[in-house]
Motif scaffolding. Sequence first.
Motif, PDB file in Angstrom:
ATOM      1  N   GLU A 164       0.851  -1.184   0.000  1.00  0.00           N
ATOM      2  CA  GLU A 164       0.000   0.000   0.000  1.00  0.00           C
ATOM      3  C   GLU A 164       0.890   1.238   0.000  1.00  0.00           C
ATOM      4  N   GLY A 165       0.508   2.256  -0.763  1.00  0.00           N
ATOM      5  CA  GLY A 165       1.278   3.499  -0.807  1.00  0.00           C
ATOM      6  C   GLY A 165       1.939   3.667  -2.155  1.00  0.00           C
ATOM      7  N   LEU A 166       3.288   3.639  -2.165  1.00  0.00           N
ATOM      8  CA  LEU A 166       4.045   3.783  -3.406  1.00  0.00           C
ATOM      9  C   LEU A 166       3.633   2.720  -4.423  1.00  0.00           C
ATOM     10  N   VAL A 167       3.355   1.540  -3.971  1.00  0.00           N
ATOM     11  CA  VAL A 167       2.872   0.436  -4.797  1.00  0.00           C
ATOM     12  C   VAL A 167       1.613  -0.103  -4.138  1.00  0.00           C
ATOM     13  N   ASN A 168       0.559  -0.281  -4.912  1.00  0.00           N
ATOM     14  CA  ASN A 168      -0.694  -0.821  -4.386  1.00  0.00           C
ATOM     15  C   ASN A 168      -1.012  -2.121  -5.114  1.00  0.00           C
ATOM     16  N   LEU A 169      -0.774  -3.217  -4.434  1.00  0.00           N
ATOM     17  CA  LEU A 169      -1.085  -4.513  -5.017  1.00  0.00           C
ATOM     18  C   LEU A 169      -1.026  -5.582  -3.949  1.00  0.00           C
ATOM     19  N   GLU A 170      -1.537  -6.750  -4.313  1.00  0.00           N
ATOM     20  CA  GLU A 170      -1.453  -7.920  -3.438  1.00  0.00           C
ATOM     21  C   GLU A 170      -0.821  -9.041  -4.249  1.00  0.00           C
ATOM     22  N   SER A 171       0.212  -9.646  -3.697  1.00  0.00           N
ATOM     23  CA  SER A 171       0.879 -10.742  -4.393  1.00  0.00           C
ATOM     24  C   SER A 171       0.002 -11.986  -4.362  1.00  0.00           C
ATOM     25  N   GLN A 172       0.323 -12.925  -5.222  1.00  0.00           N
ATOM     26  CA  GLN A 172      -0.369 -14.202  -5.181  1.00  0.00           C
ATOM     27  C   GLN A 172       0.093 -14.974  -3.955  1.00  0.00           C
ATOM     28  N   LYS A 173      -0.771 -15.857  -3.466  1.00  0.00           N
ATOM     29  CA  LYS A 173      -0.397 -16.710  -2.343  1.00  0.00           C
ATOM     30  C   LYS A 173       0.679 -17.679  -2.825  1.00  0.00           C
ATOM     31  N   THR A 174       1.715 -17.823  -2.013  1.00  0.00           N
ATOM     32  CA  THR A 174       2.844 -18.689  -2.348  1.00  0.00           C
ATOM     33  C   THR A 174       3.020 -19.722  -1.250  1.00  0.00           C
ATOM     34  N   ARG A 175       3.377 -20.940  -1.645  1.00  0.00           N
ATOM     35  CA  ARG A 175       3.684 -22.000  -0.668  1.00  0.00           C
ATOM     36  C   ARG A 175       5.167 -22.317  -0.816  1.00  0.00           C
ATOM     37  N   HIS A 176       5.873 -22.312   0.318  1.00  0.00           N
ATOM     38  CA  HIS A 176       7.324 -22.493   0.289  1.00  0.00           C
ATOM     39  C   HIS A 176       7.757 -23.257   1.533  1.00  0.00           C
ATOM     40  N   THR A 177       8.722 -24.165   1.376  1.00  0.00           N
ATOM     41  CA  THR A 177       9.287 -24.858   2.522  1.00  0.00           C
ATOM     42  C   THR A 177      10.631 -24.225   2.858  1.00  0.00           C
TER      43      THR A 177
END
Length: 162
Positions: free
Chosen positions: A88-101
């Motif tokens: 939020e702010g300079l960039v407004n977006l939501e990343s995709q959900k990621t699954r990582h071990t």
Amino acid sequence: MCKSNAVLEPPKVAMVGSHTLTVCSVSKLSATLRNGECIYSTHFAVGGSTWYLKFCPRWLQSGILWLVFASKGDEMTPTTAEFSFEFEGLVNLESQKTRHTFDRDNDDFYYHLKYTGTWPTQDDRLVVRCCLVVVTPEEVRTTIPTCSTESVLTPLLSAMHR
């Protein structure tokens, strides 16, 4: 006779949490830090593990955000997490959900953040929220009874036919 047959279910969610990192001015931070230098959030706990965010505003002409698993040396148990970032702010977006071990050799995950428009601007703050779900490594066993072809009624039925 009935016997037990164990079936494995998918992993269950252990814990959910979020953490926010606020940068008041990305342009001022970029002017202060050298190329490749970063700032760090406070540590936070989710799912019995300790995490932190690392933000580098000047990484190859853009920014990079890391989610880091704060390991305890060689005692690190692999931990699987699902997460996303909200900007939020300079960039407004939501990343995709990621699954990582995350494990001893792979203790962080980075997100490449591309800035749009021209900056510095008057308001170039950046608020980053990391939403994190830690998944348990164990698989829960559920017992489902299964019956063999020989029923408890078989001896009774045999006795009737004599």
